[in-house]
Design a protein around this motif. Structure first.
Motif, short mmCIF file in Angstrom:
data_model
loop_
_atom_site.label_atom_id
_atom_site.label_comp_id
_atom_site.label_asym_id
_atom_site.label_seq_id
_atom_site.Cartn_x
_atom_site.Cartn_y
_atom_site.Cartn_z
N GLY A 129 0.81 -1.21 0.00
CA GLY A 129 0.00 0.00 0.00
C GLY A 129 0.84 1.26 0.00
O GLY A 129 0.52 2.24 -0.68
N ILE A 130 1.94 1.26 0.76
CA ILE A 130 2.82 2.43 0.81
C ILE A 130 3.43 2.70 -0.55
O ILE A 130 3.52 3.84 -1.01
CB ILE A 130 3.91 2.23 1.88
CG1 ILE A 130 3.27 2.29 3.28
CG2 ILE A 130 5.00 3.28 1.74
CD1 ILE A 130 4.25 2.06 4.41
N VAL A 131 3.86 1.64 -1.24
CA VAL A 131 4.41 1.80 -2.59
C VAL A 131 3.36 2.38 -3.53
O VAL A 131 3.65 3.29 -4.34
CB VAL A 131 4.94 0.45 -3.12
CG1 VAL A 131 5.29 0.57 -4.60
CG2 VAL A 131 6.16 0.00 -2.32
N ALA A 132 2.11 1.89 -3.43
CA ALA A 132 1.04 2.40 -4.30
C ALA A 132 0.77 3.87 -4.02
O ALA A 132 0.58 4.68 -4.95
CB ALA A 132 -0.24 1.58 -4.08
N ILE A 133 0.77 4.27 -2.74
CA ILE A 133 0.55 5.68 -2.40
C ILE A 133 1.70 6.54 -2.93
O ILE A 133 1.49 7.64 -3.44
CB ILE A 133 0.41 5.83 -0.87
CG1 ILE A 133 -0.91 5.20 -0.40
CG2 ILE A 133 0.43 7.31 -0.47
CD1 ILE A 133 -1.09 5.20 1.10
N LEU A 134 2.93 6.04 -2.81
CA LEU A 134 4.08 6.78 -3.34
C LEU A 134 3.96 6.98 -4.84
O LEU A 134 4.29 8.05 -5.37
CB LEU A 134 5.38 6.04 -3.00
CG LEU A 134 5.89 6.18 -1.56
CD1 LEU A 134 7.09 5.26 -1.35
CD2 LEU A 134 6.27 7.63 -1.28
#
Length: 286
Positions: A62-67
């Protein structure tokens, strides 16, 4: 670690992470946003919600997708600053709804607005008569900008050819009984001046909830005890009264003297005083 603990930890981590991403993207994300920014914001929020509740128990996906979404949005903003055509494509252009008091029906249909919705937008701008509008445009942000016909606009000092003083930014110099020294310096005032002003109004610093130096350089205060009446500043009216008295005294002296030379001197200085009053009136009037 229990499932509830995972949710709590993820919630705090995502909260700080989203705050960091939003700070990078800038204030535009929370004010006037384009279609792309609207979609990006919704997507980032959805991903954050899924991460908190768990995406295959791997928070880093999820963090990668938000980035990725945050980086794309930031890149789009940069490109929009450099290319007018790209900005028009991403953010859209304003649409004229009213021109010369006439509603542009085709543009209303294009933006899927009804006449009732247009009327509601106008009323939010305190406009109740379409014929009073010179120009109205729907901005890409969804706000309606309205320009009234000249005959319906409020009169300004410029229309009446009246000189007014330039406004300066008011500074809050007292907060909760404590001096804000940075604001005091920005207002061009000293601690000694503040003490004298508080003494004039017969109040002490610890009784002041809020203190502000207005655009004229006068101290406006609000006390913790609302029952105490604070007199309004009288410095400017007193100065104006003194100037008018001096001008009137010069005219009286000119009438009372028998000397032609003295009469001419008094009249000359009375005119100078009147000119000074005319210049200072915008600054000394309430």
């Amino acid at each position: 670690m229990s499932e509830w603990s995972h949710i709590i930890v993820r919630s705090f981590l995502l909260l700080f992470f989203l705050f960091f991403i939003t700070k990078i993207l800038g204030k535009k994300q929370i004010s006037q946003i384009s279609f792309f920014e609207y979609i990006s914001g919704i997507t980032i929020g959805s991903i954050a919600g899924e991460v908190i509740m768990g995406i295959d128990n791997n928070m880093w996906y999820g963090i990668v997708a938000i980035l990725i979404f945050g980086g794309i949005t930031y890149l789009v903003d940069l490109l929009s600053l450099k290319s007018n055509s790209f900005r028009d494509f991403v953010e859209g252009k304003g649409t004229i709804f009213i021109k010369d008091g006439k509603i542009m029906e085709d543009n209303l249909k294009k933006e899927k607005y009804s006449s009732d919705e247009l009327g509601s937008l106008l009323r939010q701008r305190n406009v109740f008569n379409v014929a009073d509008v010179e120009f109205a445009i729907l901005e890409p942000s969804g706000d309606l900008s309205v320009l009234l016909k000249k005959v319906n606009r409020p009169l300004t000092s410029k229309d009446l050819n009246i000189k007014v003083a330039n406004d300066h930014v008011p500074q809050m110099i007292i907060r909760d009984g404590e001096i804000v020294y940075d604001a005091l310096a920005a207002a061009g005032k000293s601690r000694k001046w503040l003490d004298l002003e508080l003494e004039k109004q017969n109040v002490t610093l610890d009784n002041v909830f809020y203190g502000q130096v207005d655009s004229y350089g006068e101290l406006i205060i609000d006390l913790f005890d609302d029952k105490i009446q604070v007199p309004s500043p009288q410095t400017r009216p007193l100065i104006m009264a003194m100037l008018r008295k001096c001008q009137a005294d010069l005219e009286i002296f000119a009438l009372e003297t028998d000397s032609a030379e003295a009469k001419e001197m008094y009249n000359r200085n009375a005119k100078k005083m009147q000119n000074a009053i005319n210049i200072l009136t915008p600054y000394l009037s309430n």
